[in-house]
Enzyme design. Structure first.
Site, PDB file in Angstrom:
ATOM      1  N   LEU A  38       0.814  -1.224   0.000  1.00  0.00           N
ATOM      2  CA  LEU A  38       0.000   0.000   0.000  1.00  0.00           C
ATOM      3  C   LEU A  38       0.845   1.272   0.000  1.00  0.00           C
ATOM      4  O   LEU A  38       0.395   2.320   0.434  1.00  0.00           O
ATOM      5  CB  LEU A  38      -1.010  -0.005   1.169  1.00  0.00           C
ATOM      6  CG  LEU A  38      -2.049  -1.131   1.138  1.00  0.00           C
ATOM      7  CD1 LEU A  38      -3.037  -1.008   2.310  1.00  0.00           C
ATOM      8  CD2 LEU A  38      -2.847  -1.149  -0.178  1.00  0.00           C
ATOM      9  N   LEU A  57       7.182  -6.941  -0.345  1.00  0.00           N
ATOM     10  CA  LEU A  57       7.851  -8.107  -0.939  1.00  0.00           C
ATOM     11  C   LEU A  57       9.297  -8.266  -0.460  1.00  0.00           C
ATOM     12  O   LEU A  57       9.879  -9.333  -0.604  1.00  0.00           O
ATOM     13  CB  LEU A  57       7.846  -8.018  -2.471  1.00  0.00           C
ATOM     14  CG  LEU A  57       6.504  -8.018  -3.206  1.00  0.00           C
ATOM     15  CD1 LEU A  57       6.701  -8.284  -4.678  1.00  0.00           C
ATOM     16  CD2 LEU A  57       5.524  -9.007  -2.625  1.00  0.00           C
ATOM     17  N   TYR A 146      15.171   2.785 -12.732  1.00  0.00           N
ATOM     18  CA  TYR A 146      13.907   2.017 -12.773  1.00  0.00           C
ATOM     19  C   TYR A 146      13.982   0.933 -13.855  1.00  0.00           C
ATOM     20  O   TYR A 146      13.743  -0.247 -13.587  1.00  0.00           O
ATOM     21  CB  TYR A 146      12.732   2.967 -13.027  1.00  0.00           C
ATOM     22  CG  TYR A 146      11.474   2.273 -13.513  1.00  0.00           C
ATOM     23  CD1 TYR A 146      10.745   1.437 -12.671  1.00  0.00           C
ATOM     24  CD2 TYR A 146      11.019   2.460 -14.832  1.00  0.00           C
ATOM     25  CE1 TYR A 146       9.595   0.797 -13.124  1.00  0.00           C
ATOM     26  CE2 TYR A 146       9.866   1.825 -15.286  1.00  0.00           C
ATOM     27  CZ  TYR A 146       9.172   0.985 -14.432  1.00  0.00           C
ATOM     28  OH  TYR A 146       8.040   0.343 -14.891  1.00  0.00           O
ATOM     29  N   LYS A 150      13.959  -3.329 -13.615  1.00  0.00           N
ATOM     30  CA  LYS A 150      13.008  -4.205 -14.304  1.00  0.00           C
ATOM     31  C   LYS A 150      13.748  -5.202 -15.196  1.00  0.00           C
ATOM     32  O   LYS A 150      13.363  -6.364 -15.301  1.00  0.00           O
ATOM     33  CB  LYS A 150      12.015  -3.370 -15.130  1.00  0.00           C
ATOM     34  CG  LYS A 150      11.203  -2.359 -14.347  1.00  0.00           C
ATOM     35  CD  LYS A 150      10.326  -2.953 -13.264  1.00  0.00           C
ATOM     36  CE  LYS A 150       9.069  -3.569 -13.790  1.00  0.00           C
ATOM     37  NZ  LYS A 150       8.159  -3.981 -12.667  1.00  0.00           N
ATOM     38  N   PHE A 174       4.120  -0.922 -22.952  1.00  0.00           N
ATOM     39  CA  PHE A 174       4.434   0.438 -23.387  1.00  0.00           C
ATOM     40  C   PHE A 174       3.594   1.377 -22.498  1.00  0.00           C
ATOM     41  O   PHE A 174       3.501   1.102 -21.311  1.00  0.00           O
ATOM     42  CB  PHE A 174       4.258   0.553 -24.911  1.00  0.00           C
ATOM     43  CG  PHE A 174       5.477  -0.050 -25.619  1.00  0.00           C
ATOM     44  CD1 PHE A 174       5.778  -1.410 -25.480  1.00  0.00           C
ATOM     45  CD2 PHE A 174       6.361   0.739 -26.334  1.00  0.00           C
ATOM     46  CE1 PHE A 174       6.933  -1.961 -26.055  1.00  0.00           C
ATOM     47  CE2 PHE A 174       7.515   0.200 -26.915  1.00  0.00           C
ATOM     48  CZ  PHE A 174       7.796  -1.145 -26.778  1.00  0.00           C
ATOM     49  N   ASN A 175       3.005   2.461 -22.984  1.00  0.00           N
ATOM     50  CA  ASN A 175       2.317   3.391 -22.066  1.00  0.00           C
ATOM     51  C   ASN A 175       0.887   2.932 -21.797  1.00  0.00           C
ATOM     52  O   ASN A 175       0.056   3.004 -22.692  1.00  0.00           O
ATOM     53  CB  ASN A 175       2.281   4.793 -22.671  1.00  0.00           C
ATOM     54  CG  ASN A 175       3.663   5.374 -22.807  1.00  0.00           C
ATOM     55  OD1 ASN A 175       4.590   4.711 -23.278  1.00  0.00           O
ATOM     56  ND2 ASN A 175       3.825   6.597 -22.400  1.00  0.00           N
ATOM     57  N   ARG A 223       4.397   8.299 -28.943  1.00  0.00           N
ATOM     58  CA  ARG A 223       4.442   7.176 -27.998  1.00  0.00           C
ATOM     59  C   ARG A 223       3.349   6.167 -28.344  1.00  0.00           C
ATOM     60  O   ARG A 223       2.433   6.467 -29.079  1.00  0.00           O
ATOM     61  CB  ARG A 223       4.227   7.679 -26.553  1.00  0.00           C
ATOM     62  CG  ARG A 223       5.325   8.595 -26.040  1.00  0.00           C
ATOM     63  CD  ARG A 223       6.640   7.868 -25.827  1.00  0.00           C
ATOM     64  NE  ARG A 223       7.693   8.768 -25.364  1.00  0.00           N
ATOM     65  CZ  ARG A 223       8.526   9.435 -26.164  1.00  0.00           C
ATOM     66  NH1 ARG A 223       8.430   9.323 -27.473  1.00  0.00           N
ATOM     67  NH2 ARG A 223       9.460  10.212 -25.667  1.00  0.00           N
ATOM     68  N   ARG A 280      12.671  18.157 -23.564  1.00  0.00           N
ATOM     69  CA  ARG A 280      13.202  17.685 -22.276  1.00  0.00           C
ATOM     70  C   ARG A 280      14.350  16.741 -22.555  1.00  0.00           C
ATOM     71  O   ARG A 280      14.280  15.932 -23.480  1.00  0.00           O
ATOM     72  CB  ARG A 280      12.124  16.930 -21.505  1.00  0.00           C
ATOM     73  CG  ARG A 280      11.449  17.741 -20.460  1.00  0.00           C
ATOM     74  CD  ARG A 280      10.483  16.944 -19.653  1.00  0.00           C
ATOM     75  NE  ARG A 280       9.844  15.842 -20.377  1.00  0.00           N
ATOM     76  CZ  ARG A 280       8.736  15.243 -19.955  1.00  0.00           C
ATOM     77  NH1 ARG A 280       8.156  15.624 -18.844  1.00  0.00           N
ATOM     78  NH2 ARG A 280       8.207  14.235 -20.630  1.00  0.00           N
ATOM     79  N   ASP A 283      14.227  12.648 -23.780  1.00  0.00           N
ATOM     80  CA  ASP A 283      12.964  12.217 -24.404  1.00  0.00           C
ATOM     81  C   ASP A 283      13.211  11.840 -25.862  1.00  0.00           C
ATOM     82  O   ASP A 283      13.460  12.711 -26.687  1.00  0.00           O
ATOM     83  CB  ASP A 283      11.940  13.371 -24.388  1.00  0.00           C
ATOM     84  CG  ASP A 283      11.055  13.364 -23.165  1.00  0.00           C
ATOM     85  OD1 ASP A 283      11.112  12.389 -22.398  1.00  0.00           O
ATOM     86  OD2 ASP A 283      10.307  14.337 -22.985  1.00  0.00           O
TER      87      ASP A 283
HETATM   88  N1  LIG Z   1       1.555   2.058 -15.732  1.00  0.00           N
HETATM   89  C1  LIG Z   1       2.349   1.899 -16.784  1.00  0.00           C
HETATM   90  O1  LIG Z   1       2.218   2.612 -17.815  1.00  0.00           O
HETATM   91  C2  LIG Z   1       3.412   0.826 -16.771  1.00  0.00           C
HETATM   92  C3  LIG Z   1       4.254   0.703 -17.909  1.00  0.00           C
HETATM   93  C4  LIG Z   1       5.226  -0.282 -17.917  1.00  0.00           C
HETATM   94  C5  LIG Z   1       5.345  -1.154 -16.847  1.00  0.00           C
HETATM   95  N2  LIG Z   1       4.560  -1.008 -15.755  1.00  0.00           N
HETATM   96  C6  LIG Z   1       4.746  -1.954 -14.632  1.00  0.00           C
HETATM   97  O2  LIG Z   1       3.486  -2.458 -14.256  1.00  0.00           O
HETATM   98  C7  LIG Z   1       3.463  -2.736 -12.854  1.00  0.00           C
HETATM   99  C8  LIG Z   1       2.237  -2.113 -12.231  1.00  0.00           C
HETATM  100  O3  LIG Z   1       2.265  -0.712 -12.466  1.00  0.00           O
HETATM  101  P1  LIG Z   1       1.096   0.262 -12.031  1.00  0.00           P
HETATM  102  O4  LIG Z   1       0.989   1.303 -13.075  1.00  0.00           O
HETATM  103  O5  LIG Z   1      -0.107  -0.509 -11.649  1.00  0.00           O
HETATM  104  O6  LIG Z   1       1.762   0.932 -10.741  1.00  0.00           O
HETATM  105  P2  LIG Z   1       1.152   1.223  -9.286  1.00  0.00           P
HETATM  106  O7  LIG Z   1       2.167   2.029  -8.578  1.00  0.00           O
HETATM  107  O8  LIG Z   1      -0.228   1.753  -9.403  1.00  0.00           O
HETATM  108  O9  LIG Z   1       1.081  -0.243  -8.662  1.00  0.00           O
HETATM  109  C9  LIG Z   1       2.166  -0.888  -8.066  1.00  0.00           C
HETATM  110  C10 LIG Z   1       1.664  -1.483  -6.757  1.00  0.00           C
HETATM  111  O10 LIG Z   1       2.725  -2.205  -6.136  1.00  0.00           O
HETATM  112  C11 LIG Z   1       2.763  -1.865  -4.750  1.00  0.00           C
HETATM  113  N3  LIG Z   1       4.165  -2.058  -4.346  1.00  0.00           N
HETATM  114  C12 LIG Z   1       5.264  -1.386  -4.788  1.00  0.00           C
HETATM  115  N4  LIG Z   1       6.376  -1.893  -4.220  1.00  0.00           N
HETATM  116  C13 LIG Z   1       5.982  -2.919  -3.410  1.00  0.00           C
HETATM  117  C14 LIG Z   1       6.667  -3.828  -2.556  1.00  0.00           C
HETATM  118  N5  LIG Z   1       7.984  -3.760  -2.395  1.00  0.00           N
HETATM  119  N6  LIG Z   1       5.948  -4.753  -1.891  1.00  0.00           N
HETATM  120  C15 LIG Z   1       4.592  -4.808  -2.010  1.00  0.00           C
HETATM  121  N7  LIG Z   1       3.897  -3.978  -2.812  1.00  0.00           N
HETATM  122  C16 LIG Z   1       4.576  -3.038  -3.503  1.00  0.00           C
HETATM  123  C17 LIG Z   1       2.233  -0.456  -4.653  1.00  0.00           C
HETATM  124  O11 LIG Z   1       1.649  -0.145  -3.407  1.00  0.00           O
HETATM  125  C18 LIG Z   1       1.187  -0.433  -5.769  1.00  0.00           C
HETATM  126  O12 LIG Z   1      -0.097  -0.818  -5.285  1.00  0.00           O
HETATM  127  C19 LIG Z   1       4.790  -2.251 -12.304  1.00  0.00           C
HETATM  128  O13 LIG Z   1       5.630  -3.368 -12.161  1.00  0.00           O
HETATM  129  C20 LIG Z   1       5.324  -1.316 -13.387  1.00  0.00           C
HETATM  130  O14 LIG Z   1       6.729  -1.327 -13.416  1.00  0.00           O
HETATM  131  C21 LIG Z   1       3.588  -0.034 -15.695  1.00  0.00           C
END
Ligand SMILES: NC(=O)c1ccc[n+]([C@@H]2O[C@H](COP(=O)([O-])OP(=O)(O)OC[C@H]3O[C@@H](n4cnc5c(N)ncnc54)[C@H](O)[C@@H]3O)[C@@H](O)[C@H]2O)c1
Length: 323
Positions: A38, A57, A146, A150, A174-175, A223, A280, A283
């Site tokens: 959370l 985690l 970051y 990953k 992607f996005n 993008r 920026r 980018d």
């Molecule tokens: N949103 C995007 O556009 C996007 C793009 C590429 C990759 N991702 C990947 O998708 C995944 C989810 O992204 P999201 O947009 O839902 O992000 P988010 O921040 O909304 O969700 C991540 C969740 O993980 C929880 N969290 C973070 N570190 C933690 C830990 N150590 N232990 C337990 N819980 C933990 C956070 O509380 C959060 O609820 C991520 O791994 C992110 O790298 C997202």
């Protein structure tokens, strides 16, 4: 024939994408367990039918308790991670938790004989685009910490698969944009679509476009936006994928910032201030996916358009910001 019900552990299941996955899994009749610290996630987004654990985690003991009390986990969907690119360059130690958490999960998967992991990776592992569309064999040279965390997590998963036979599907998003029916509004808006919404709803004064002199069709950056509902469908398909795979999730259609702004005017009917500023640093002009692997290996075809994504995001913000 109805598909067999599975037990899925969703890490980060209270976040933007994880909570949408939990909803979809519950709707399909699966048992869902959520682990989230959370730090950014919100408990109210987690479907009530899921079993929720507030756990970090990096806390191996807390994580093991989840595996001990749920001995029948079939699959892990691993969304939990910190994802703010700029912050990762200021506080790399915090972002190392993305790797530590993945290592802990893998260790417990082996100990408790969990066979399958679906991992949320990102286009950020590629770094500067050397060609577009970017396919999965594009060089992986992240330009921020970051992206590094990953990519390292991907490699650690691959090694555990080689050594212990774990089955993996690594999905490089992607996005991601749009709403999955949960009315999600980003509490720390850093992506372009939530920022646009904050401008529309008066939380920001204007929308800044950085650079209009890029070598693109209208001078602004391009993008690849993928709808969250399409993205979740790919995760559901990946549950049945037997071969290990690394798969991009993007539409393969680039959208420029100017096109996004124009589509937002059109879809929302709202007027807002747009200001152009210089480029920026860091980018790239253009960045979009090849999704051939997703089509071939998962049978995945994204269906939603940029206008669909704007519309559902707008509805979510309208619900929350005008309360
Ligand atoms: N949103 C995007 O556009 C996007 C793009 C590429 C990759 N991702 C990947 O998708 C995944 C989810 O992204 P999201 O947009 O839902 O992000 P988010 O921040 O909304 O969700 C991540 C969740 O993980 C929880 N969290 C973070 N570190 C933690 C830990 N150590 N232990 C337990 N819980 C933990 C956070 O509380 C959060 O609820 C991520 O791994 C992110 O790298 C997202």
């Amino acid at each position: 024939m109805a598909k067999a019900q599975k037990t899925i552990l969703v890490t980060g299941g209270a976040g933007y994408i994880g909570s949408a996955a939990v909803k979809a899994l519950i709707e399909k009749g699966h048992n869902v367990i959520v682990a989230d610290n959370l730090s950014k996630g919100l408990k109210r987004l987690v479907d009530k039918k899921a079993k929720f654990y507030k756990a970090d985690l990096t806390d191996y003991g807390a994580l093991e308790k989840i595996f001990k009390s749920n001995k029948n986990i079939d699959t892990i969907m691993h969304f939990a991670a910190y994802k703010a690119v700029e912050e990762s360059m200021e506080k790399p130690e915090k972002y190392s938790d993305n790797i530590i958490g993945t290592i802990n999960l893998l260790g417990l998967m082996i100990k408790y004989k969990v066979k399958k992991i679906i991992y949320s990776s990102t286009a950020a592992i590629y770094g500067e685009p050397e060609h577009n569309p970017m396919d999965e064999s594009h060089p992986a040279k992240p330009v921020n910490y970051y992206g590094f965390t990953k990519l390292e997590s991907e490699k650690i998963i691959e090694w555990h698969s080689r050594i212990h036979g774990i089955n993996y599907t690594i999905l490089r998003y992607f996005n991601v944009a749009g709403d999955a029916g949960l009315g999600y509004t980003d509490p720390e808006a850093k992506n372009v679509m939530p920022i646009l919404m904050e401008v529309i709803f008066g939380k920001r004064k204007k929308f800044m476009v950085f650079g209009n002199d890029y070598p693109t069709r209208d001078g602004t950056c391009i993008r690849d936006y993928v709808d969250i509902n399409d993205l979740i469908k790919a995760h559901i398909l990946a549950m049945d994928a037997k071969e290990n795979a690394i798969i991009n999730l993007g539409t393969s259609n680039g959208v420029s910032v100017k096109e996004l702004v124009d589509a937002t005017f059109e879809v929302t009917g709202k007027k807002f201030l747009v200001e152009y500023a210089g480029r920026r640093k860091g980018d790239p002009a253009e960045l979009f996916a090849s999704n051939e692997n997703a089509k071939k290996l998962l049978g995945w075809i994204p269906e939603k358009s940029i206008k669909d994504m704007i519309k559902s995001t707008y509805e979510a913000y309208k619900k929350n910001m005008t309360k």
